[in-house]
Design a protein around this motif. Structure first.
Motif, PDB file in Angstrom:
ATOM      1  N   ALA A 130      -9.668  12.460 -71.270  1.00 27.14           N
ATOM      2  CA  ALA A 130      -8.278  12.117 -70.847  1.00 27.14           C
ATOM      3  C   ALA A 130      -8.343  11.676 -69.637  1.00 27.14           C
ATOM      4  CB  ALA A 130      -7.562  13.498 -70.695  1.00 27.14           C
ATOM      5  N   THR A 131      -9.301  11.908 -68.621  1.00 28.63           N
ATOM      6  CA  THR A 131      -9.283  11.318 -67.150  1.00 28.63           C
ATOM      7  C   THR A 131      -9.524  10.055 -67.304  1.00 28.63           C
ATOM      8  OG1 THR A 131     -10.062  13.545 -66.235  1.00 28.63           O
ATOM      9  CG2 THR A 131     -10.485  11.654 -64.886  1.00 28.63           C
ATOM     10  N   ARG A 132     -10.821   9.669 -68.154  1.00 30.54           N
ATOM     11  CA  ARG A 132     -11.044   8.188 -68.375  1.00 30.54           C
ATOM     12  C   ARG A 132      -9.943   7.332 -68.723  1.00 30.54           C
ATOM     13  NH1 ARG A 132     -15.946   9.699 -70.686  1.00 30.54           N
ATOM     14  NH2 ARG A 132     -15.126   9.334 -72.801  1.00 30.54           N
ATOM     15  N   ILE A 133      -9.107   7.962 -69.818  1.00 29.10           N
ATOM     16  CA  ILE A 133      -7.916   7.286 -70.399  1.00 29.10           C
ATOM     17  C   ILE A 133      -6.972   6.858 -69.505  1.00 29.10           C
ATOM     18  CG2 ILE A 133      -5.863   7.464 -72.072  1.00 29.10           C
ATOM     19  CD1 ILE A 133      -7.972   8.875 -74.048  1.00 29.10           C
ATOM     20  N   ILE A 134      -6.579   8.086 -68.744  1.00 25.00           N
ATOM     21  CA  ILE A 134      -5.387   7.645 -67.536  1.00 25.00           C
ATOM     22  C   ILE A 134      -5.833   6.649 -66.574  1.00 25.00           C
ATOM     23  CG2 ILE A 134      -4.203   8.743 -65.572  1.00 25.00           C
ATOM     24  CD1 ILE A 134      -3.140   9.590 -68.472  1.00 25.00           C
ATOM     25  N   ARG A 135      -7.281   6.857 -66.092  1.00 26.57           N
ATOM     26  CA  ARG A 135      -7.667   5.840 -65.171  1.00 26.57           C
ATOM     27  C   ARG A 135      -7.726   4.422 -65.918  1.00 26.57           C
ATOM     28  NH1 ARG A 135      -5.903   9.155 -63.226  1.00 26.57           N
ATOM     29  NH2 ARG A 135      -6.819  11.169 -61.902  1.00 26.57           N
ATOM     30  N   ASN A 136      -8.004   4.277 -66.780  1.00 24.84           N
ATOM     31  CA  ASN A 136      -8.039   2.839 -67.500  1.00 24.84           C
ATOM     32  C   ASN A 136      -6.441   2.473 -67.544  1.00 24.84           C
ATOM     33  OD1 ASN A 136      -7.626   1.109 -69.851  1.00 24.84           O
ATOM     34  ND2 ASN A 136      -9.821   1.046 -69.293  1.00 24.84           N
ATOM     35  N   LEU A 137      -5.635   3.273 -67.629  1.00 27.30           N
ATOM     36  CA  LEU A 137      -4.187   2.881 -67.941  1.00 27.30           C
ATOM     37  C   LEU A 137      -3.505   2.593 -66.698  1.00 27.30           C
ATOM     38  CD1 LEU A 137      -3.007   5.084 -70.832  1.00 27.30           C
ATOM     39  CD2 LEU A 137      -3.845   2.625 -70.939  1.00 27.30           C
ATOM     40  N   GLU A 138      -4.000   3.257 -65.583  1.00 29.56           N
ATOM     41  CA  GLU A 138      -3.484   2.838 -64.255  1.00 29.56           C
ATOM     42  C   GLU A 138      -3.711   1.272 -63.815  1.00 29.56           C
ATOM     43  OE1 GLU A 138      -3.864   7.453 -62.236  1.00 29.56           O
ATOM     44  OE2 GLU A 138      -5.440   6.210 -62.004  1.00 29.56           O
ATOM     45  N   ASN A 139      -4.590   0.836 -64.578  1.00 28.97           N
ATOM     46  CA  ASN A 139      -4.934  -0.495 -64.129  1.00 28.97           C
ATOM     47  C   ASN A 139      -4.246  -1.625 -65.047  1.00 28.97           C
ATOM     48  OD1 ASN A 139      -6.199  -2.253 -62.069  1.00 28.97           O
ATOM     49  ND2 ASN A 139      -7.982  -2.714 -63.717  1.00 28.97           N
ATOM     50  N   LYS A 140      -3.330  -1.168 -65.803  1.00 28.31           N
ATOM     51  CA  LYS A 140      -2.602  -2.077 -66.935  1.00 28.31           C
ATOM     52  C   LYS A 140      -1.339  -2.212 -66.355  1.00 28.31           C
ATOM     53  CE  LYS A 140      -6.405  -2.317 -69.341  1.00 28.31           C
ATOM     54  NZ  LYS A 140      -7.053  -3.589 -69.494  1.00 28.31           N
ATOM     55  N   ARG A 141      -1.267  -3.248 -65.679  1.00 26.50           N
ATOM     56  CA  ARG A 141       0.098  -3.720 -65.122  1.00 26.50           C
ATOM     57  C   ARG A 141       1.236  -3.986 -66.273  1.00 26.50           C
ATOM     58  NH1 ARG A 141      -0.358  -9.130 -61.834  1.00 26.50           N
ATOM     59  NH2 ARG A 141      -0.153  -9.808 -63.788  1.00 26.50           N
ATOM     60  N   VAL A 142       0.686  -4.223 -67.556  1.00 29.53           N
ATOM     61  CA  VAL A 142       1.552  -4.501 -68.591  1.00 29.53           C
ATOM     62  C   VAL A 142       2.619  -3.170 -68.826  1.00 29.53           C
ATOM     63  CG1 VAL A 142       0.107  -3.629 -70.288  1.00 29.53           C
ATOM     64  CG2 VAL A 142       1.974  -5.086 -70.843  1.00 29.53           C
ATOM     65  N   LEU A 143       1.929  -2.153 -68.383  1.00 31.11           N
ATOM     66  CA  LEU A 143       2.723  -0.569 -68.537  1.00 31.11           C
ATOM     67  C   LEU A 143       3.627  -0.321 -67.453  1.00 31.11           C
ATOM     68  CD1 LEU A 143      -0.228   1.643 -69.896  1.00 31.11           C
ATOM     69  CD2 LEU A 143       1.490   0.462 -71.230  1.00 31.11           C
ATOM     70  N   PHE A 144       3.515  -1.070 -66.312  1.00 35.51           N
ATOM     71  CA  PHE A 144       4.517  -0.674 -65.270  1.00 35.51           C
ATOM     72  C   PHE A 144       5.004  -1.900 -64.375  1.00 35.51           C
ATOM     73  CE2 PHE A 144      -0.180   0.069 -63.865  1.00 35.51           C
ATOM     74  CZ  PHE A 144      -0.013  -0.927 -62.827  1.00 35.51           C
ATOM     75  N   ASN A 145       4.438  -3.097 -64.532  1.00 33.60           N
ATOM     76  CA  ASN A 145       5.314  -4.046 -63.582  1.00 33.60           C
ATOM     77  C   ASN A 145       6.608  -4.305 -64.110  1.00 33.60           C
ATOM     78  OD1 ASN A 145       3.414  -4.737 -61.803  1.00 33.60           O
ATOM     79  ND2 ASN A 145       2.904  -6.845 -62.381  1.00 33.60           N
TER      80      ASN A 145
END
Length: 187
Positions: A52-67
């Motif tokens: 779960a930690t790895r998944i969240i950390r990976n998604l934190e670097n995906k601008r498509v999700l929050f820009n």
């Protein structure tokens, strides 16, 4: 009867003001959820917490999700979403198929697949190029599909963070429902 009950509760609250407990303490003691029909009680395994930690950390670097969507290039968004989908699939290989983490991850993967499917218009070879122009119908489809995917991801990230006690970086946290800084564009 209801008034008597409410007064009793009020008196108990007044008497216990000095016995307040921090939310984290309560949450750490909570190991189950029950209702008249069923009950669930579990402590996540270390492996699930690590995944779960790895998944969240990976998604934190995906601008498509929050820009903001107007800052995004539709073709890069599709490529990034395909990468996210592949990453989630690889992480799912390490999970128990009966776990809640598997279900949360599966929901995100389905949302990513739905987004990429909506972006692949075979009838219009210039769809992604036209999606960059905010006066074209393709941009409305792009923004709608992106918002739908972000909504699903936000809900699932919130579920994962709550279930496994994880913090989420501010940028990614903007897509979590009810966050103070929500990712809306000014019209």
């Amino acid at each position: 009867m209801l008034i008597v009950y409410c007064l009793k509760i009020f008196k108990q609250q007044e008497q216990s003001k000095t016995l307040k407990m921090k939310f984290k303490t309560i949450l750490s003691r909570l190991t189950g959820l029950s209702c008249p029909i069923f009950g669930v009680s579990w402590n996540p395994s270390e492996d699930e917490t690590t995944i779960a930690t790895r998944i969240i950390r990976n998604l934190e670097n995906k601008r498509v999700l929050f820009n903001p969507s107007e800052m995004e290039s539709p073709s890069y968004c599709v490529a990034s979403t395909i990468q996210i989908r592949e990453y989630l699939t690889s992480e799912m290989q390490n999970m128990n198929a009966d776990s809640m983490l598997f279900e949360y991850t599966k929901a995100m993967r389905i949302a990513a697949r739905k987004f990429t499917d909506r972006m692949e218009f075979k009838r219009d070879k210039d769809f992604l190029c036209n999606a960059r122009h905010w006066d074209h119908w393709a941009s409305w489809t792009f923004a709608s599909a992106l918002g739908e995917m972000r909504g699903t991801f936000g809900n699932m990230i919130a579920q994962i963070a709550a279930a496994y006690g994880l913090d989420v970086e501010d940028d990614l946290a903007t897509i979590i429902p009810g966050s103070e800084k929500n990712n809306t564009s000014k019209i």
